[in-house]
Write a protein that holds these residues in place. Structure first.
Motif, PDB file in Angstrom:
ATOM      1  N   PRO A  72      33.144  63.516  22.398  1.00 36.70           N
ATOM      2  CA  PRO A  72      32.310  62.838  21.388  1.00 36.70           C
ATOM      3  C   PRO A  72      31.093  63.694  21.036  1.00 36.70           C
ATOM      4  O   PRO A  72      30.472  64.281  21.931  1.00 36.70           O
ATOM      5  CB  PRO A  72      31.899  61.539  22.094  1.00 36.70           C
ATOM      6  N   LEU A 132      27.804  63.193  22.918  1.00 31.19           N
ATOM      7  CA  LEU A 132      27.857  63.656  24.302  1.00 31.19           C
ATOM      8  C   LEU A 132      27.795  65.175  24.364  1.00 31.19           C
ATOM      9  O   LEU A 132      27.113  65.750  25.223  1.00 31.19           O
ATOM     10  CB  LEU A 132      29.146  63.146  24.957  1.00 31.19           C
ATOM     11  N   THR A 166      40.415  60.089  31.733  1.00 32.31           N
ATOM     12  CA  THR A 166      39.020  60.442  31.489  1.00 32.31           C
ATOM     13  C   THR A 166      38.805  61.923  31.727  1.00 32.31           C
ATOM     14  O   THR A 166      39.186  62.444  32.777  1.00 32.31           O
ATOM     15  CB  THR A 166      38.078  59.646  32.415  1.00 32.31           C
ATOM     16  N   TRP A 175      34.160  60.942  29.236  1.00 32.76           N
ATOM     17  CA  TRP A 175      34.662  60.355  27.989  1.00 32.76           C
ATOM     18  C   TRP A 175      36.180  60.215  28.042  1.00 32.76           C
ATOM     19  O   TRP A 175      36.858  60.831  28.864  1.00 32.76           O
ATOM     20  CB  TRP A 175      34.242  61.208  26.795  1.00 32.76           C
ATOM     21  N   GLU A 179      38.191  59.473  21.871  1.00 31.96           N
ATOM     22  CA  GLU A 179      36.885  60.139  21.786  1.00 31.96           C
ATOM     23  C   GLU A 179      35.729  59.161  21.982  1.00 31.96           C
ATOM     24  O   GLU A 179      34.700  59.226  21.296  1.00 31.96           O
ATOM     25  CB  GLU A 179      36.747  60.891  20.457  1.00 31.96           C
ATOM     26  N   SER A 180      35.866  58.266  22.952  1.00 30.15           N
ATOM     27  CA  SER A 180      34.801  57.319  23.264  1.00 30.15           C
ATOM     28  C   SER A 180      34.091  57.734  24.546  1.00 30.15           C
ATOM     29  O   SER A 180      34.704  58.247  25.481  1.00 30.15           O
ATOM     30  CB  SER A 180      35.369  55.902  23.422  1.00 30.15           C
ATOM     31  N   VAL A 181      32.775  57.506  24.576  1.00 33.12           N
ATOM     32  CA  VAL A 181      31.977  57.844  25.752  1.00 33.12           C
ATOM     33  C   VAL A 181      32.245  56.827  26.859  1.00 33.12           C
ATOM     34  O   VAL A 181      32.237  55.615  26.616  1.00 33.12           O
ATOM     35  CB  VAL A 181      30.475  57.851  25.406  1.00 33.12           C
TER      36      VAL A 181
END
Length: 284
Positions: free
Chosen positions: A87, A90, A117, A145, A150-152
Motif C-alpha cells: 500500500p 505504508l 501477509t 499488509w 493491498e490493505s494495511v
C-alpha cells in the motif's frame, strides 16, 4: 524449490543441510514464491522460520529473510513496492524510516485469506550505552499488509528493554507471563525460557516489548543470545502444546524433521491483534 543452507551444529560434522524455505501449496505458494523471487542470486544475510500456536489455529511456513544495510544496493527499490503490492501509505513510511535503519527483513505469513501477509521489518538497534542509560528504547518497526487486496494489516512497534541481571530479567518476565490467561501457553513459555536460562545468562538475552496502535496486540519477545538450543529437543513440547490447544499434531510434525540441525533461538507470547493469545517459536 528455494532452499536455505544450514550451518552444521557444533560437533555435528561438516555436512551441510538444505531446508526448503516453505512447503506451501496452491495460491499461498504463489505469494510466498513471489516474495522469494526478489532475492534470486542476491546476498541474504540470514533466514529464520517460525511457528505460531493459538486457539485460533496453527500457522507454520512463516519465513523471514534479512538484508544488512550494506547489501541494500542489490535491491531495486523503484519497483519493489509494485512487486510486493505494498500500500502506498505504508511504503512511504518504510522509505522514510529506512534512513535510520541498519537492517531490513522481508517476511511472509500464510495467515489470512489466500494471499496471507507480507511484512517488512526495519531494525534500528539502539547503542548499548544509550539503552543502559534510558532502560528502554525503540528497536524498530514492522510494516504488515495483505498483498491480495493491498490493505494495511498493522504497523508494529518493538522496544528493547535493558535488564542487567538474572533477577531483573525474571522479575520483568513474570509480569508478562501472568497476563497469559491460558495455562498451557504460560507454562510452555515459562519452561522454554527457563531451559534457555540454564544454557546462558538471561541478562544477555534480548527482551522486546511489542504493541500496535489501534489493535489488541500486546506481547513480548525473548531472544536467547548465547544459548544453543537444538530445535529437535523441543519437538515433544510443541506437540503437547498443539494437543492442548486442539491443534493437529501432524501439522507440527510436517514442519519439523527430528534430525535437522536447526536451533530454537527466540520465543514470543501474548495477545495477538485478533484478541487470541498466542505463542510463537522462532528457529534458524
Amino acid at each position: 524449490m528455494t532452499t536455505a543452507t544450514l550451518t552444521p551444529a557444533p560437533g555435528a560434522g561438516d555436512e551441510q543441510v538444505h531446508i526448503p524455505l516453505h512447503t506451501l501449496r496452491g495460491e499461498r505458494r504463489l505469494w510466498a514464491d513471489r516474495l522469494l523471487s526478489l532475492f534470486k542470486d542476491k546476498q541474504i544475510d540470514g533466514v529464520e522460520w517460525s511457528m505460531k500456536f493459538s486457539a485460533a489455529g496453527l500457522v507454520g511456513n512463516r519465513f523471514l529473510l534479512g538484508v544488512r544495510r550494506e547489501h541494500w544496493r542489490q535491491l531495486d527499490f523503484s519497483t519493489l513496492s509494485r512487486q510486493l503490492a505494498i500500500p502506498q501509505s505504508l511504503w512511504l513510511r518504510v522509505m522514510q524510516d529506512m534512513e535510520q535503519a541498519r537492517a531490513m527483513f522481508f517476511a511472509y505469513e500464510p495467515d489470512i485469506g489466500d494471499g496471507g501477509t507480507y511484512r517488512i521489518y526495519l531494525e534500528f538497534m539502539p547503542a548499548p550505552e544509550a539503552l543502559r542509560q534510558h532502560g528502554v528504547l525503540p528497536l524498530g518497526c514492522g510494516y504488515k499488509w495483505h498483498p491480495e487486496d493491498e490493505s494495511v494489516a498493522a504497523v508494529t512497534a518493538y522496544r528493547m528493554r535493558h535488564l542487567d541481571s538474572r533477577a531483573a530479567f525474571e522479575g520483568h518476565l513474570q509480569a508478562y507471563l501472568e497476563r497469559l490467561a491460558l495455562p498451557v501457553l504460560r507454562g510452555t513459555a515459562r519452561d522454554v525460557i527457563a531451559r534457555a536460562a540454564e544454557a546462558a545468562d538471561p541478562a544477555g538475552f534480548m527482551f522486546l516489548e511489542v504493541d500496535e496502535a489501534d489493535t489488541r496486540r500486546d506481547s513480548f519477545t525473548v531472544t536467547f543470545r548465547g544459548a544453543h538450543l537444538p530445535l529437535r529437543d523441543f519437538i515433544p513440547d510443541l506437540l503437547r502444546l498443539a494437543g492442548s490447544l486442539a491443534l493437529p499434531e501432524s501439522e507440527v510434525l510436517a514442519l519439523l524433521v527430528p534430525d535437522e540441525p536447526r536451533s530454537l533461538y527466540s520465543l514470543a507470547a501474548g495477545t495477538a491483534r485478533d484478541g487470541h493469545e498466542f505463542l510463537t517459536v522462532y528457529y534458524d
